[in-house]
Write a protein that holds these residues in place. Structure first.
Motif, PDB file in Angstrom:
ATOM      1  N   GLU A 153       0.829  -1.209   0.000  1.00 29.35           N
ATOM      2  CA  GLU A 153       0.000   0.000   0.000  1.00 29.35           C
ATOM      3  C   GLU A 153       0.859   1.253   0.000  1.00 29.35           C
ATOM      4  N   ASP A 154       1.930   1.239   0.800  1.00 31.84           N
ATOM      5  CA  ASP A 154       2.843   2.389   0.828  1.00 31.84           C
ATOM      6  C   ASP A 154       3.521   2.573  -0.516  1.00 31.84           C
ATOM      7  N   LYS A 155       3.926   1.451  -1.146  1.00 29.83           N
ATOM      8  CA  LYS A 155       4.605   1.543  -2.443  1.00 29.83           C
ATOM      9  C   LYS A 155       3.694   2.177  -3.480  1.00 29.83           C
ATOM     10  N   ASP A 156       2.449   1.729  -3.507  1.00 29.02           N
ATOM     11  CA  ASP A 156       1.524   2.241  -4.517  1.00 29.02           C
ATOM     12  C   ASP A 156       1.175   3.695  -4.274  1.00 29.02           C
ATOM     13  N   GLY A 157       1.065   4.082  -3.000  1.00 29.23           N
ATOM     14  CA  GLY A 157       0.670   5.448  -2.704  1.00 29.23           C
ATOM     15  C   GLY A 157       1.822   6.389  -2.456  1.00 29.23           C
ATOM     16  N   GLY A 158       3.053   5.853  -2.405  1.00 19.29           N
ATOM     17  CA  GLY A 158       4.207   6.706  -2.124  1.00 19.29           C
ATOM     18  C   GLY A 158       4.101   7.367  -0.773  1.00 19.29           C
ATOM     19  N   GLY A 159       3.612   6.614   0.234  1.00 20.29           N
ATOM     20  CA  GLY A 159       3.318   7.164   1.537  1.00 20.29           C
ATOM     21  C   GLY A 159       4.528   7.388   2.414  1.00 20.29           C
ATOM     22  N   VAL A 160       4.226   7.534   3.733  1.00 27.11           N
ATOM     23  CA  VAL A 160       5.269   7.847   4.691  1.00 27.11           C
ATOM     24  C   VAL A 160       6.300   6.720   4.775  1.00 27.11           C
ATOM     25  N   GLY A 161       5.833   5.474   4.665  1.00 28.91           N
ATOM     26  CA  GLY A 161       6.749   4.352   4.744  1.00 28.91           C
ATOM     27  C   GLY A 161       7.839   4.412   3.693  1.00 28.91           C
ATOM     28  N   VAL A 162       7.482   4.795   2.473  1.00 29.22           N
ATOM     29  CA  VAL A 162       8.451   4.919   1.397  1.00 29.22           C
ATOM     30  C   VAL A 162       9.440   6.044   1.692  1.00 29.22           C
ATOM     31  N   ALA A 163       8.960   7.175   2.176  1.00 26.27           N
ATOM     32  CA  ALA A 163       9.833   8.310   2.473  1.00 26.27           C
ATOM     33  C   ALA A 163      10.837   7.958   3.579  1.00 26.27           C
ATOM     34  N   TRP A 164      10.352   7.287   4.623  1.00 27.87           N
ATOM     35  CA  TRP A 164      11.246   6.906   5.708  1.00 27.87           C
ATOM     36  C   TRP A 164      12.270   5.879   5.242  1.00 27.87           C
ATOM     37  N   TYR A 165      11.835   4.946   4.414  1.00 22.99           N
ATOM     38  CA  TYR A 165      12.763   3.922   3.931  1.00 22.99           C
ATOM     39  C   TYR A 165      13.843   4.546   3.047  1.00 22.99           C
ATOM     40  N   TYR A 166      13.437   5.497   2.204  1.00 23.91           N
ATOM     41  CA  TYR A 166      14.396   6.190   1.350  1.00 23.91           C
ATOM     42  C   TYR A 166      15.410   6.962   2.198  1.00 23.91           C
ATOM     43  N   ALA A 167      14.933   7.662   3.240  1.00 27.78           N
ATOM     44  CA  ALA A 167      15.832   8.407   4.125  1.00 27.78           C
ATOM     45  C   ALA A 167      16.784   7.458   4.853  1.00 27.78           C
TER      46      ALA A 167
END
Length: 472
Positions: A153-167
């Protein structure tokens, strides 16, 4: 640092190479000499290697330290395909490889500056010990992150989880490079105290670890591919987890081996002998004056890595096989990048070993600069390979042609960078610069900064090359 020559002789003769436990990548002086009419135009003449007498414990310890020095970088680049797949639906995926490469090389450059400037007042044994442990920690965190990557869900929506993982990826990459910088400075510095044999072991380890890590990644990727059904892509997570855990365990093993060396009589003898005469040798050595003498070699080494890092791995990891479906397992999108890492590192290791052969020992800075500049042709060549998913065929529509280009790319990277480090830091080969024997260690350190600057500039250049490449 590269202790190649013990004394200055007016001319040299070739001797047959005698074998030792590790490959002789760096030349050493011949015991006899005679005039040679066809010397290089800068006055330098290649010499054959001679055996170095160090005990097995010392040799293997510095071989393993050489592996550990480059382990963080190789661990990062072979895991980039997995990280990219995790962020495939976000805006970060296109530039992730360039971002991580830049974070690593810039952090490495900054902390290497600090490590080198404070080295005279530091304890190298303590630095190596701490750096090995601190380098293992980010690798362990990379592995554990595969168990908690962003949800679908985070991957599809580009949510907070993706941002934190990228950081997390960016910060952990920089931390890994920072710890590795102190390991690089202290490890190579300690090796120079033991002489040429230990230095040869370090550089042999650096070349070997890239091949071993790439092979390990390919094996784990194969295991992941066999554990999935043909109807869905292979999950690279389990293989990446195993890869990082084994890398962290390797560093812990390197630490145990180093502690054993520290307790040996050979370590005490080498360190005490170096401490006895280090002060009066370096009092009049100026870093800026040495840089003036080696900058041509440094420029050649820097250009080698500017070109290499601008396309490897950000562009080369996006190239796919042109083989029509059904593809052999090694040519599938999940495994083709791992195969290309292995092939590049094999040929890079081959290139590193070529200077030990008389035919390929060419210390002229003019030739090295020419080779470094010519390597810019690899950029359009790789951009012409199968990157785009469009229906139109790429300009280079052959796996054999692509792999041949990759092989030449790896060989030229290994040969030119190694040859530049050898010749530039040698008082006998760098005659035009007028390098003095007591400036060799400083020259090698200066060349190391040129090399690291090339890594940083190449990583930055990869952004521009990446945007010029067709969309995958």
């Amino acid at each position: 640092m590269l202790d190649l020559i013990a004394s200055t002789l007016p001319s040299w003769s070739w001797k047959r190479r005698r074998s030792s436990g590790l490959p002789h990548t760096y030349p050493a002086p011949s015991a006899e000499y005679a005039p040679i009419p066809d010397a290089n135009e800068d006055g330098s003449v290649p010499v054959a290697p001679s055996p170095v007498t160090i005990d097995a414990l010392t040799r293997w310890t510095f071989f393993v330290l050489g592996c550990a020095i480059l382990l963080p970088w190789n661990a990062l680049i072979v895991a980039i395909p997995y990280f990219t797949s995790v962020l495939s639906h976000s805006s970060h995926s296109r530039t992730l490889a360039s971002t991580l490469s830049t974070a690593f090389t810039l952090s490495n450059l900054l902390f290497l500056l600090h490590a080198t400037s404070t080295a005279p007042h530091s304890n190298p044994r303590r630095r190596v010990t701490l750096a090995l442990g601190l380098t293992a920690l980010p690798l362990l965190l990379f592995g554990l992150s595969t168990l908690g990557s962003p949800s679908e869900e985070d991957k599809d929506g580009g949510g907070v989880g993706v941002a934190w993982y990228y950081a997390f990826l960016v910060v952990n990459t920089a931390a890994c490079a920072a710890a590795g910088s102190y390991l690089q400075s202290a490890g190579v510095g300690l090796a120079s105290l033991f002489g040429q044999g230990a230095m040869q072991a370090v550089f042999s380890g650096q070349g070997a670890i890239a091949v071993l890590i790439s092979l390990l990644q390919l094996i784990t990727s194969l295991a992941s591919a066999h554990s999935t059904s043909p109807s869905r892509p292979a999950d690279l997570g389990p293989g990446t987890l195993a890869f990082f855990l084994l890398s962290a365990l390797f560093l812990i093993g390197a630490l145990a081996l180093f502690v054993r060396l520290v307790c040996s009589p050979a370590y005490a003898a080498a360190v005490s002998s170096a401490d006895a005469d280090a002060a009066h040798k370096r009092g009049d050595v100026s870093v800026w004056e040495v840089n003036r003498k080696v900058w041509k070699y440094g420029l050649a080494v820097m250009l080698v890595f500017v070109v290499t890092l601008s396309v490897f791995p950000p562009i080369t990891s996006r190239i796919r096989s042109t083989h029509p479906p059904p593809q052999p397992l090694l040519l599938t999108p999940a495994l083709f990048p791992a195969l290309h890492f292995l092939l590049f590192n094999i040929f890079d290791l081959l290139g590193r070993s070529l200077p030990s052969l008389p035919l390929f020992f060419r210390p002229s800075h003019r030739l090295l600069l020419a080779v470094s500049l010519t390597r810019t042709l690899f950029i359009p060549l790789f951009l012409s390979c199968n990157i785009s998913s469009s229906s139109s065929p790429p300009l280079i529509n052959s796996d054999a042609a692509y792999l041949a280009i990759l092989a030449l790319f790896g060989v030229s990277n290994g040969w030119a960078s190694t040859m530049g480090m050898i010749a530039g830091s040698s008082a006998e080969f760098n005659l035009e610069g007028g390098l003095r024997p007591e400036e060799r260690d400083t020259a090698a350190s200066v060349l190391l900064f040129w090399l690291t600057a090339g890594l940083g500039l190449g990583s930055v250049a990869s952004f521009g090359v990446g945007w010029a490449a067709p969309p995958a």
